[in-house]
Motif scaffolding. Structure first.
Motif, PDB file in Angstrom:
ATOM      1  N   GLU A 232      15.193   2.569 -10.127  1.00  0.00           N
ATOM      2  CA  GLU A 232      15.428   3.169  -8.813  1.00  0.00           C
ATOM      3  C   GLU A 232      14.398   4.269  -8.539  1.00  0.00           C
ATOM      4  O   GLU A 232      13.858   4.374  -7.432  1.00  0.00           O
ATOM      5  N   ALA A 233      14.098   5.080  -9.554  1.00  0.00           N
ATOM      6  CA  ALA A 233      13.081   6.126  -9.397  1.00  0.00           C
ATOM      7  C   ALA A 233      11.737   5.513  -9.049  1.00  0.00           C
ATOM      8  O   ALA A 233      11.019   6.008  -8.170  1.00  0.00           O
ATOM      9  N   SER A 234      11.379   4.430  -9.704  1.00  0.00           N
ATOM     10  CA  SER A 234      10.114   3.752  -9.419  1.00  0.00           C
ATOM     11  C   SER A 234      10.049   3.305  -7.961  1.00  0.00           C
ATOM     12  O   SER A 234       9.027   3.493  -7.292  1.00  0.00           O
ATOM     13  N   ASN A 235      11.141   2.745  -7.453  1.00  0.00           N
ATOM     14  CA  ASN A 235      11.179   2.319  -6.047  1.00  0.00           C
ATOM     15  C   ASN A 235      11.008   3.499  -5.101  1.00  0.00           C
ATOM     16  O   ASN A 235      10.280   3.415  -4.104  1.00  0.00           O
ATOM     17  N   VAL A 236      11.680   4.616  -5.399  1.00  0.00           N
ATOM     18  CA  VAL A 236      11.591   5.798  -4.532  1.00  0.00           C
ATOM     19  C   VAL A 236      10.175   6.372  -4.573  1.00  0.00           C
ATOM     20  O   VAL A 236       9.587   6.675  -3.526  1.00  0.00           O
ATOM     21  N   TYR A 237       9.591   6.511  -5.765  1.00  0.00           N
ATOM     22  CA  TYR A 237       8.231   7.063  -5.871  1.00  0.00           C
ATOM     23  C   TYR A 237       7.201   6.157  -5.186  1.00  0.00           C
ATOM     24  O   TYR A 237       6.268   6.649  -4.562  1.00  0.00           O
ATOM     25  N   ASN A 238       7.375   4.853  -5.296  1.00  0.00           N
ATOM     26  CA  ASN A 238       6.457   3.942  -4.603  1.00  0.00           C
ATOM     27  C   ASN A 238       6.547   4.132  -3.094  1.00  0.00           C
ATOM     28  O   ASN A 238       5.526   4.158  -2.400  1.00  0.00           O
ATOM     29  N   MET A 239       7.757   4.305  -2.572  1.00  0.00           N
ATOM     30  CA  MET A 239       7.925   4.540  -1.144  1.00  0.00           C
ATOM     31  C   MET A 239       7.281   5.872  -0.749  1.00  0.00           C
ATOM     32  O   MET A 239       6.592   5.966   0.260  1.00  0.00           O
ATOM     33  N   LEU A 240       7.508   6.932  -1.553  1.00  0.00           N
ATOM     34  CA  LEU A 240       6.916   8.230  -1.257  1.00  0.00           C
ATOM     35  C   LEU A 240       5.388   8.135  -1.238  1.00  0.00           C
ATOM     36  O   LEU A 240       4.725   8.709  -0.365  1.00  0.00           O
ATOM     37  N   HIS A 241       4.840   7.406  -2.194  1.00  0.00           N
ATOM     38  CA  HIS A 241       3.388   7.218  -2.241  1.00  0.00           C
ATOM     39  C   HIS A 241       2.905   6.468  -1.006  1.00  0.00           C
ATOM     40  O   HIS A 241       1.933   6.864  -0.362  1.00  0.00           O
ATOM     41  N   ASP A 242       3.582   5.386  -0.666  1.00  0.00           N
ATOM     42  CA  ASP A 242       3.174   4.568   0.481  1.00  0.00           C
ATOM     43  C   ASP A 242       3.293   5.319   1.802  1.00  0.00           C
ATOM     44  O   ASP A 242       2.577   5.027   2.753  1.00  0.00           O
ATOM     45  N   SER A 243       4.188   6.319   1.872  1.00  0.00           N
ATOM     46  CA  SER A 243       4.335   7.098   3.107  1.00  0.00           C
ATOM     47  C   SER A 243       3.082   7.935   3.367  1.00  0.00           C
ATOM     48  O   SER A 243       2.729   8.177   4.512  1.00  0.00           O
ATOM     49  N   GLY A 244       2.437   8.385   2.289  1.00  0.00           N
ATOM     50  CA  GLY A 244       1.211   9.170   2.419  1.00  0.00           C
ATOM     51  C   GLY A 244       1.396  10.617   2.821  1.00  0.00           C
ATOM     52  O   GLY A 244       0.439  11.391   2.789  1.00  0.00           O
ATOM     53  N   ILE A 245       2.596  11.046   3.173  1.00  0.00           N
ATOM     54  CA  ILE A 245       2.750  12.407   3.691  1.00  0.00           C
ATOM     55  C   ILE A 245       2.808  13.482   2.607  1.00  0.00           C
ATOM     56  O   ILE A 245       2.703  14.663   2.916  1.00  0.00           O
ATOM     57  N   LEU A 246       2.959  13.084   1.364  1.00  0.00           N
ATOM     58  CA  LEU A 246       3.089  14.076   0.300  1.00  0.00           C
ATOM     59  C   LEU A 246       1.826  14.234  -0.549  1.00  0.00           C
ATOM     60  O   LEU A 246       1.853  14.906  -1.571  1.00  0.00           O
TER      61      LEU A 246
END
Length: 177
Positions: free
Chosen positions: A86-100
């Motif tokens: 689940e953490a991997s899925n969340v971090y991948n989404m955060l990365h793909d968002s580009g805002i961080l």
């Protein structure tokens, strides 16, 4: 006598199996539980001031307030409540968002305003914790004309570009740009 020996062997076997199963369950929990990074204050010689941001108002509580904030949030994020997957899925989404993505501390390069970071880079400076089924608390430090220490939450978006962080408490250590 023979029945007593068989009974003792049976009891020892049952207790041994239960202990082994509990130890295995505990090890699986440790393997499946995401361990967040500890977010620490960034040391930079150009920091002019440190302050808390509360929407409209700024409170100049300085470094002591920031240290208290970091201690409180690191304690809260000690347990993530999520699996590695689940953490991997969340971090991948955060990365793909580009805002961080981090930016340069000083004047940004107009040709390359954001530092290219990997998902593993984000995992070292962003902590996540389960709030409810589709919502996560987030705690991170981001570089950009200083350092922003952010605590808030977000609902998992259908598309990464729709990520909407809701602030709860945020601190800044400003550096001239």
């Amino acid at each position: 006598m023979r029945i007593a020996i068989i009974s003792i062997i049976f009891i020892i076997t049952v207790i041994g199996c239960r202990s082994t199963r509990e130890a295995t369950d505990m090890n699986n929990d440790e393997i499946n539980n995401w361990e967040n990074p500890v977010i620490q204050e960034r040391n930079h010689p150009g920091i002019e001031k440190t302050f808390r941001e509360d929407g409209e108002s700024l409170h100049e509580n300085g470094e002591l307030g920031l240290n208290d904030f970091l201690d409180r949030k690191n304690s809260k994020f000690r347990e993530s409540g999520i699996s590695q997957e689940e953490a991997s899925n969340v971090y991948n989404m955060l990365h793909d968002s580009g805002i961080l993505f981090n930016e340069p501390v000083g004047m940004p390069d107009p040709d390359e305003p954001r530092t290219r970071e990997t998902v593993d880079d984000l995992k070292r400076r962003i902590a996540i914790r389960k709030k409810d089924e589709n919502t996560y608390y987030i705690f991170f430090v981001k570089t950009s004309c200083g350092f922003t220490y952010f605590y808030g939450y977000f609902a998992m978006p259908e598309e990464p570009q729709n990520l909407n962080l809701q602030p709860v408490e945020s601190w800044r250590a400003s550096v001239p740009c």
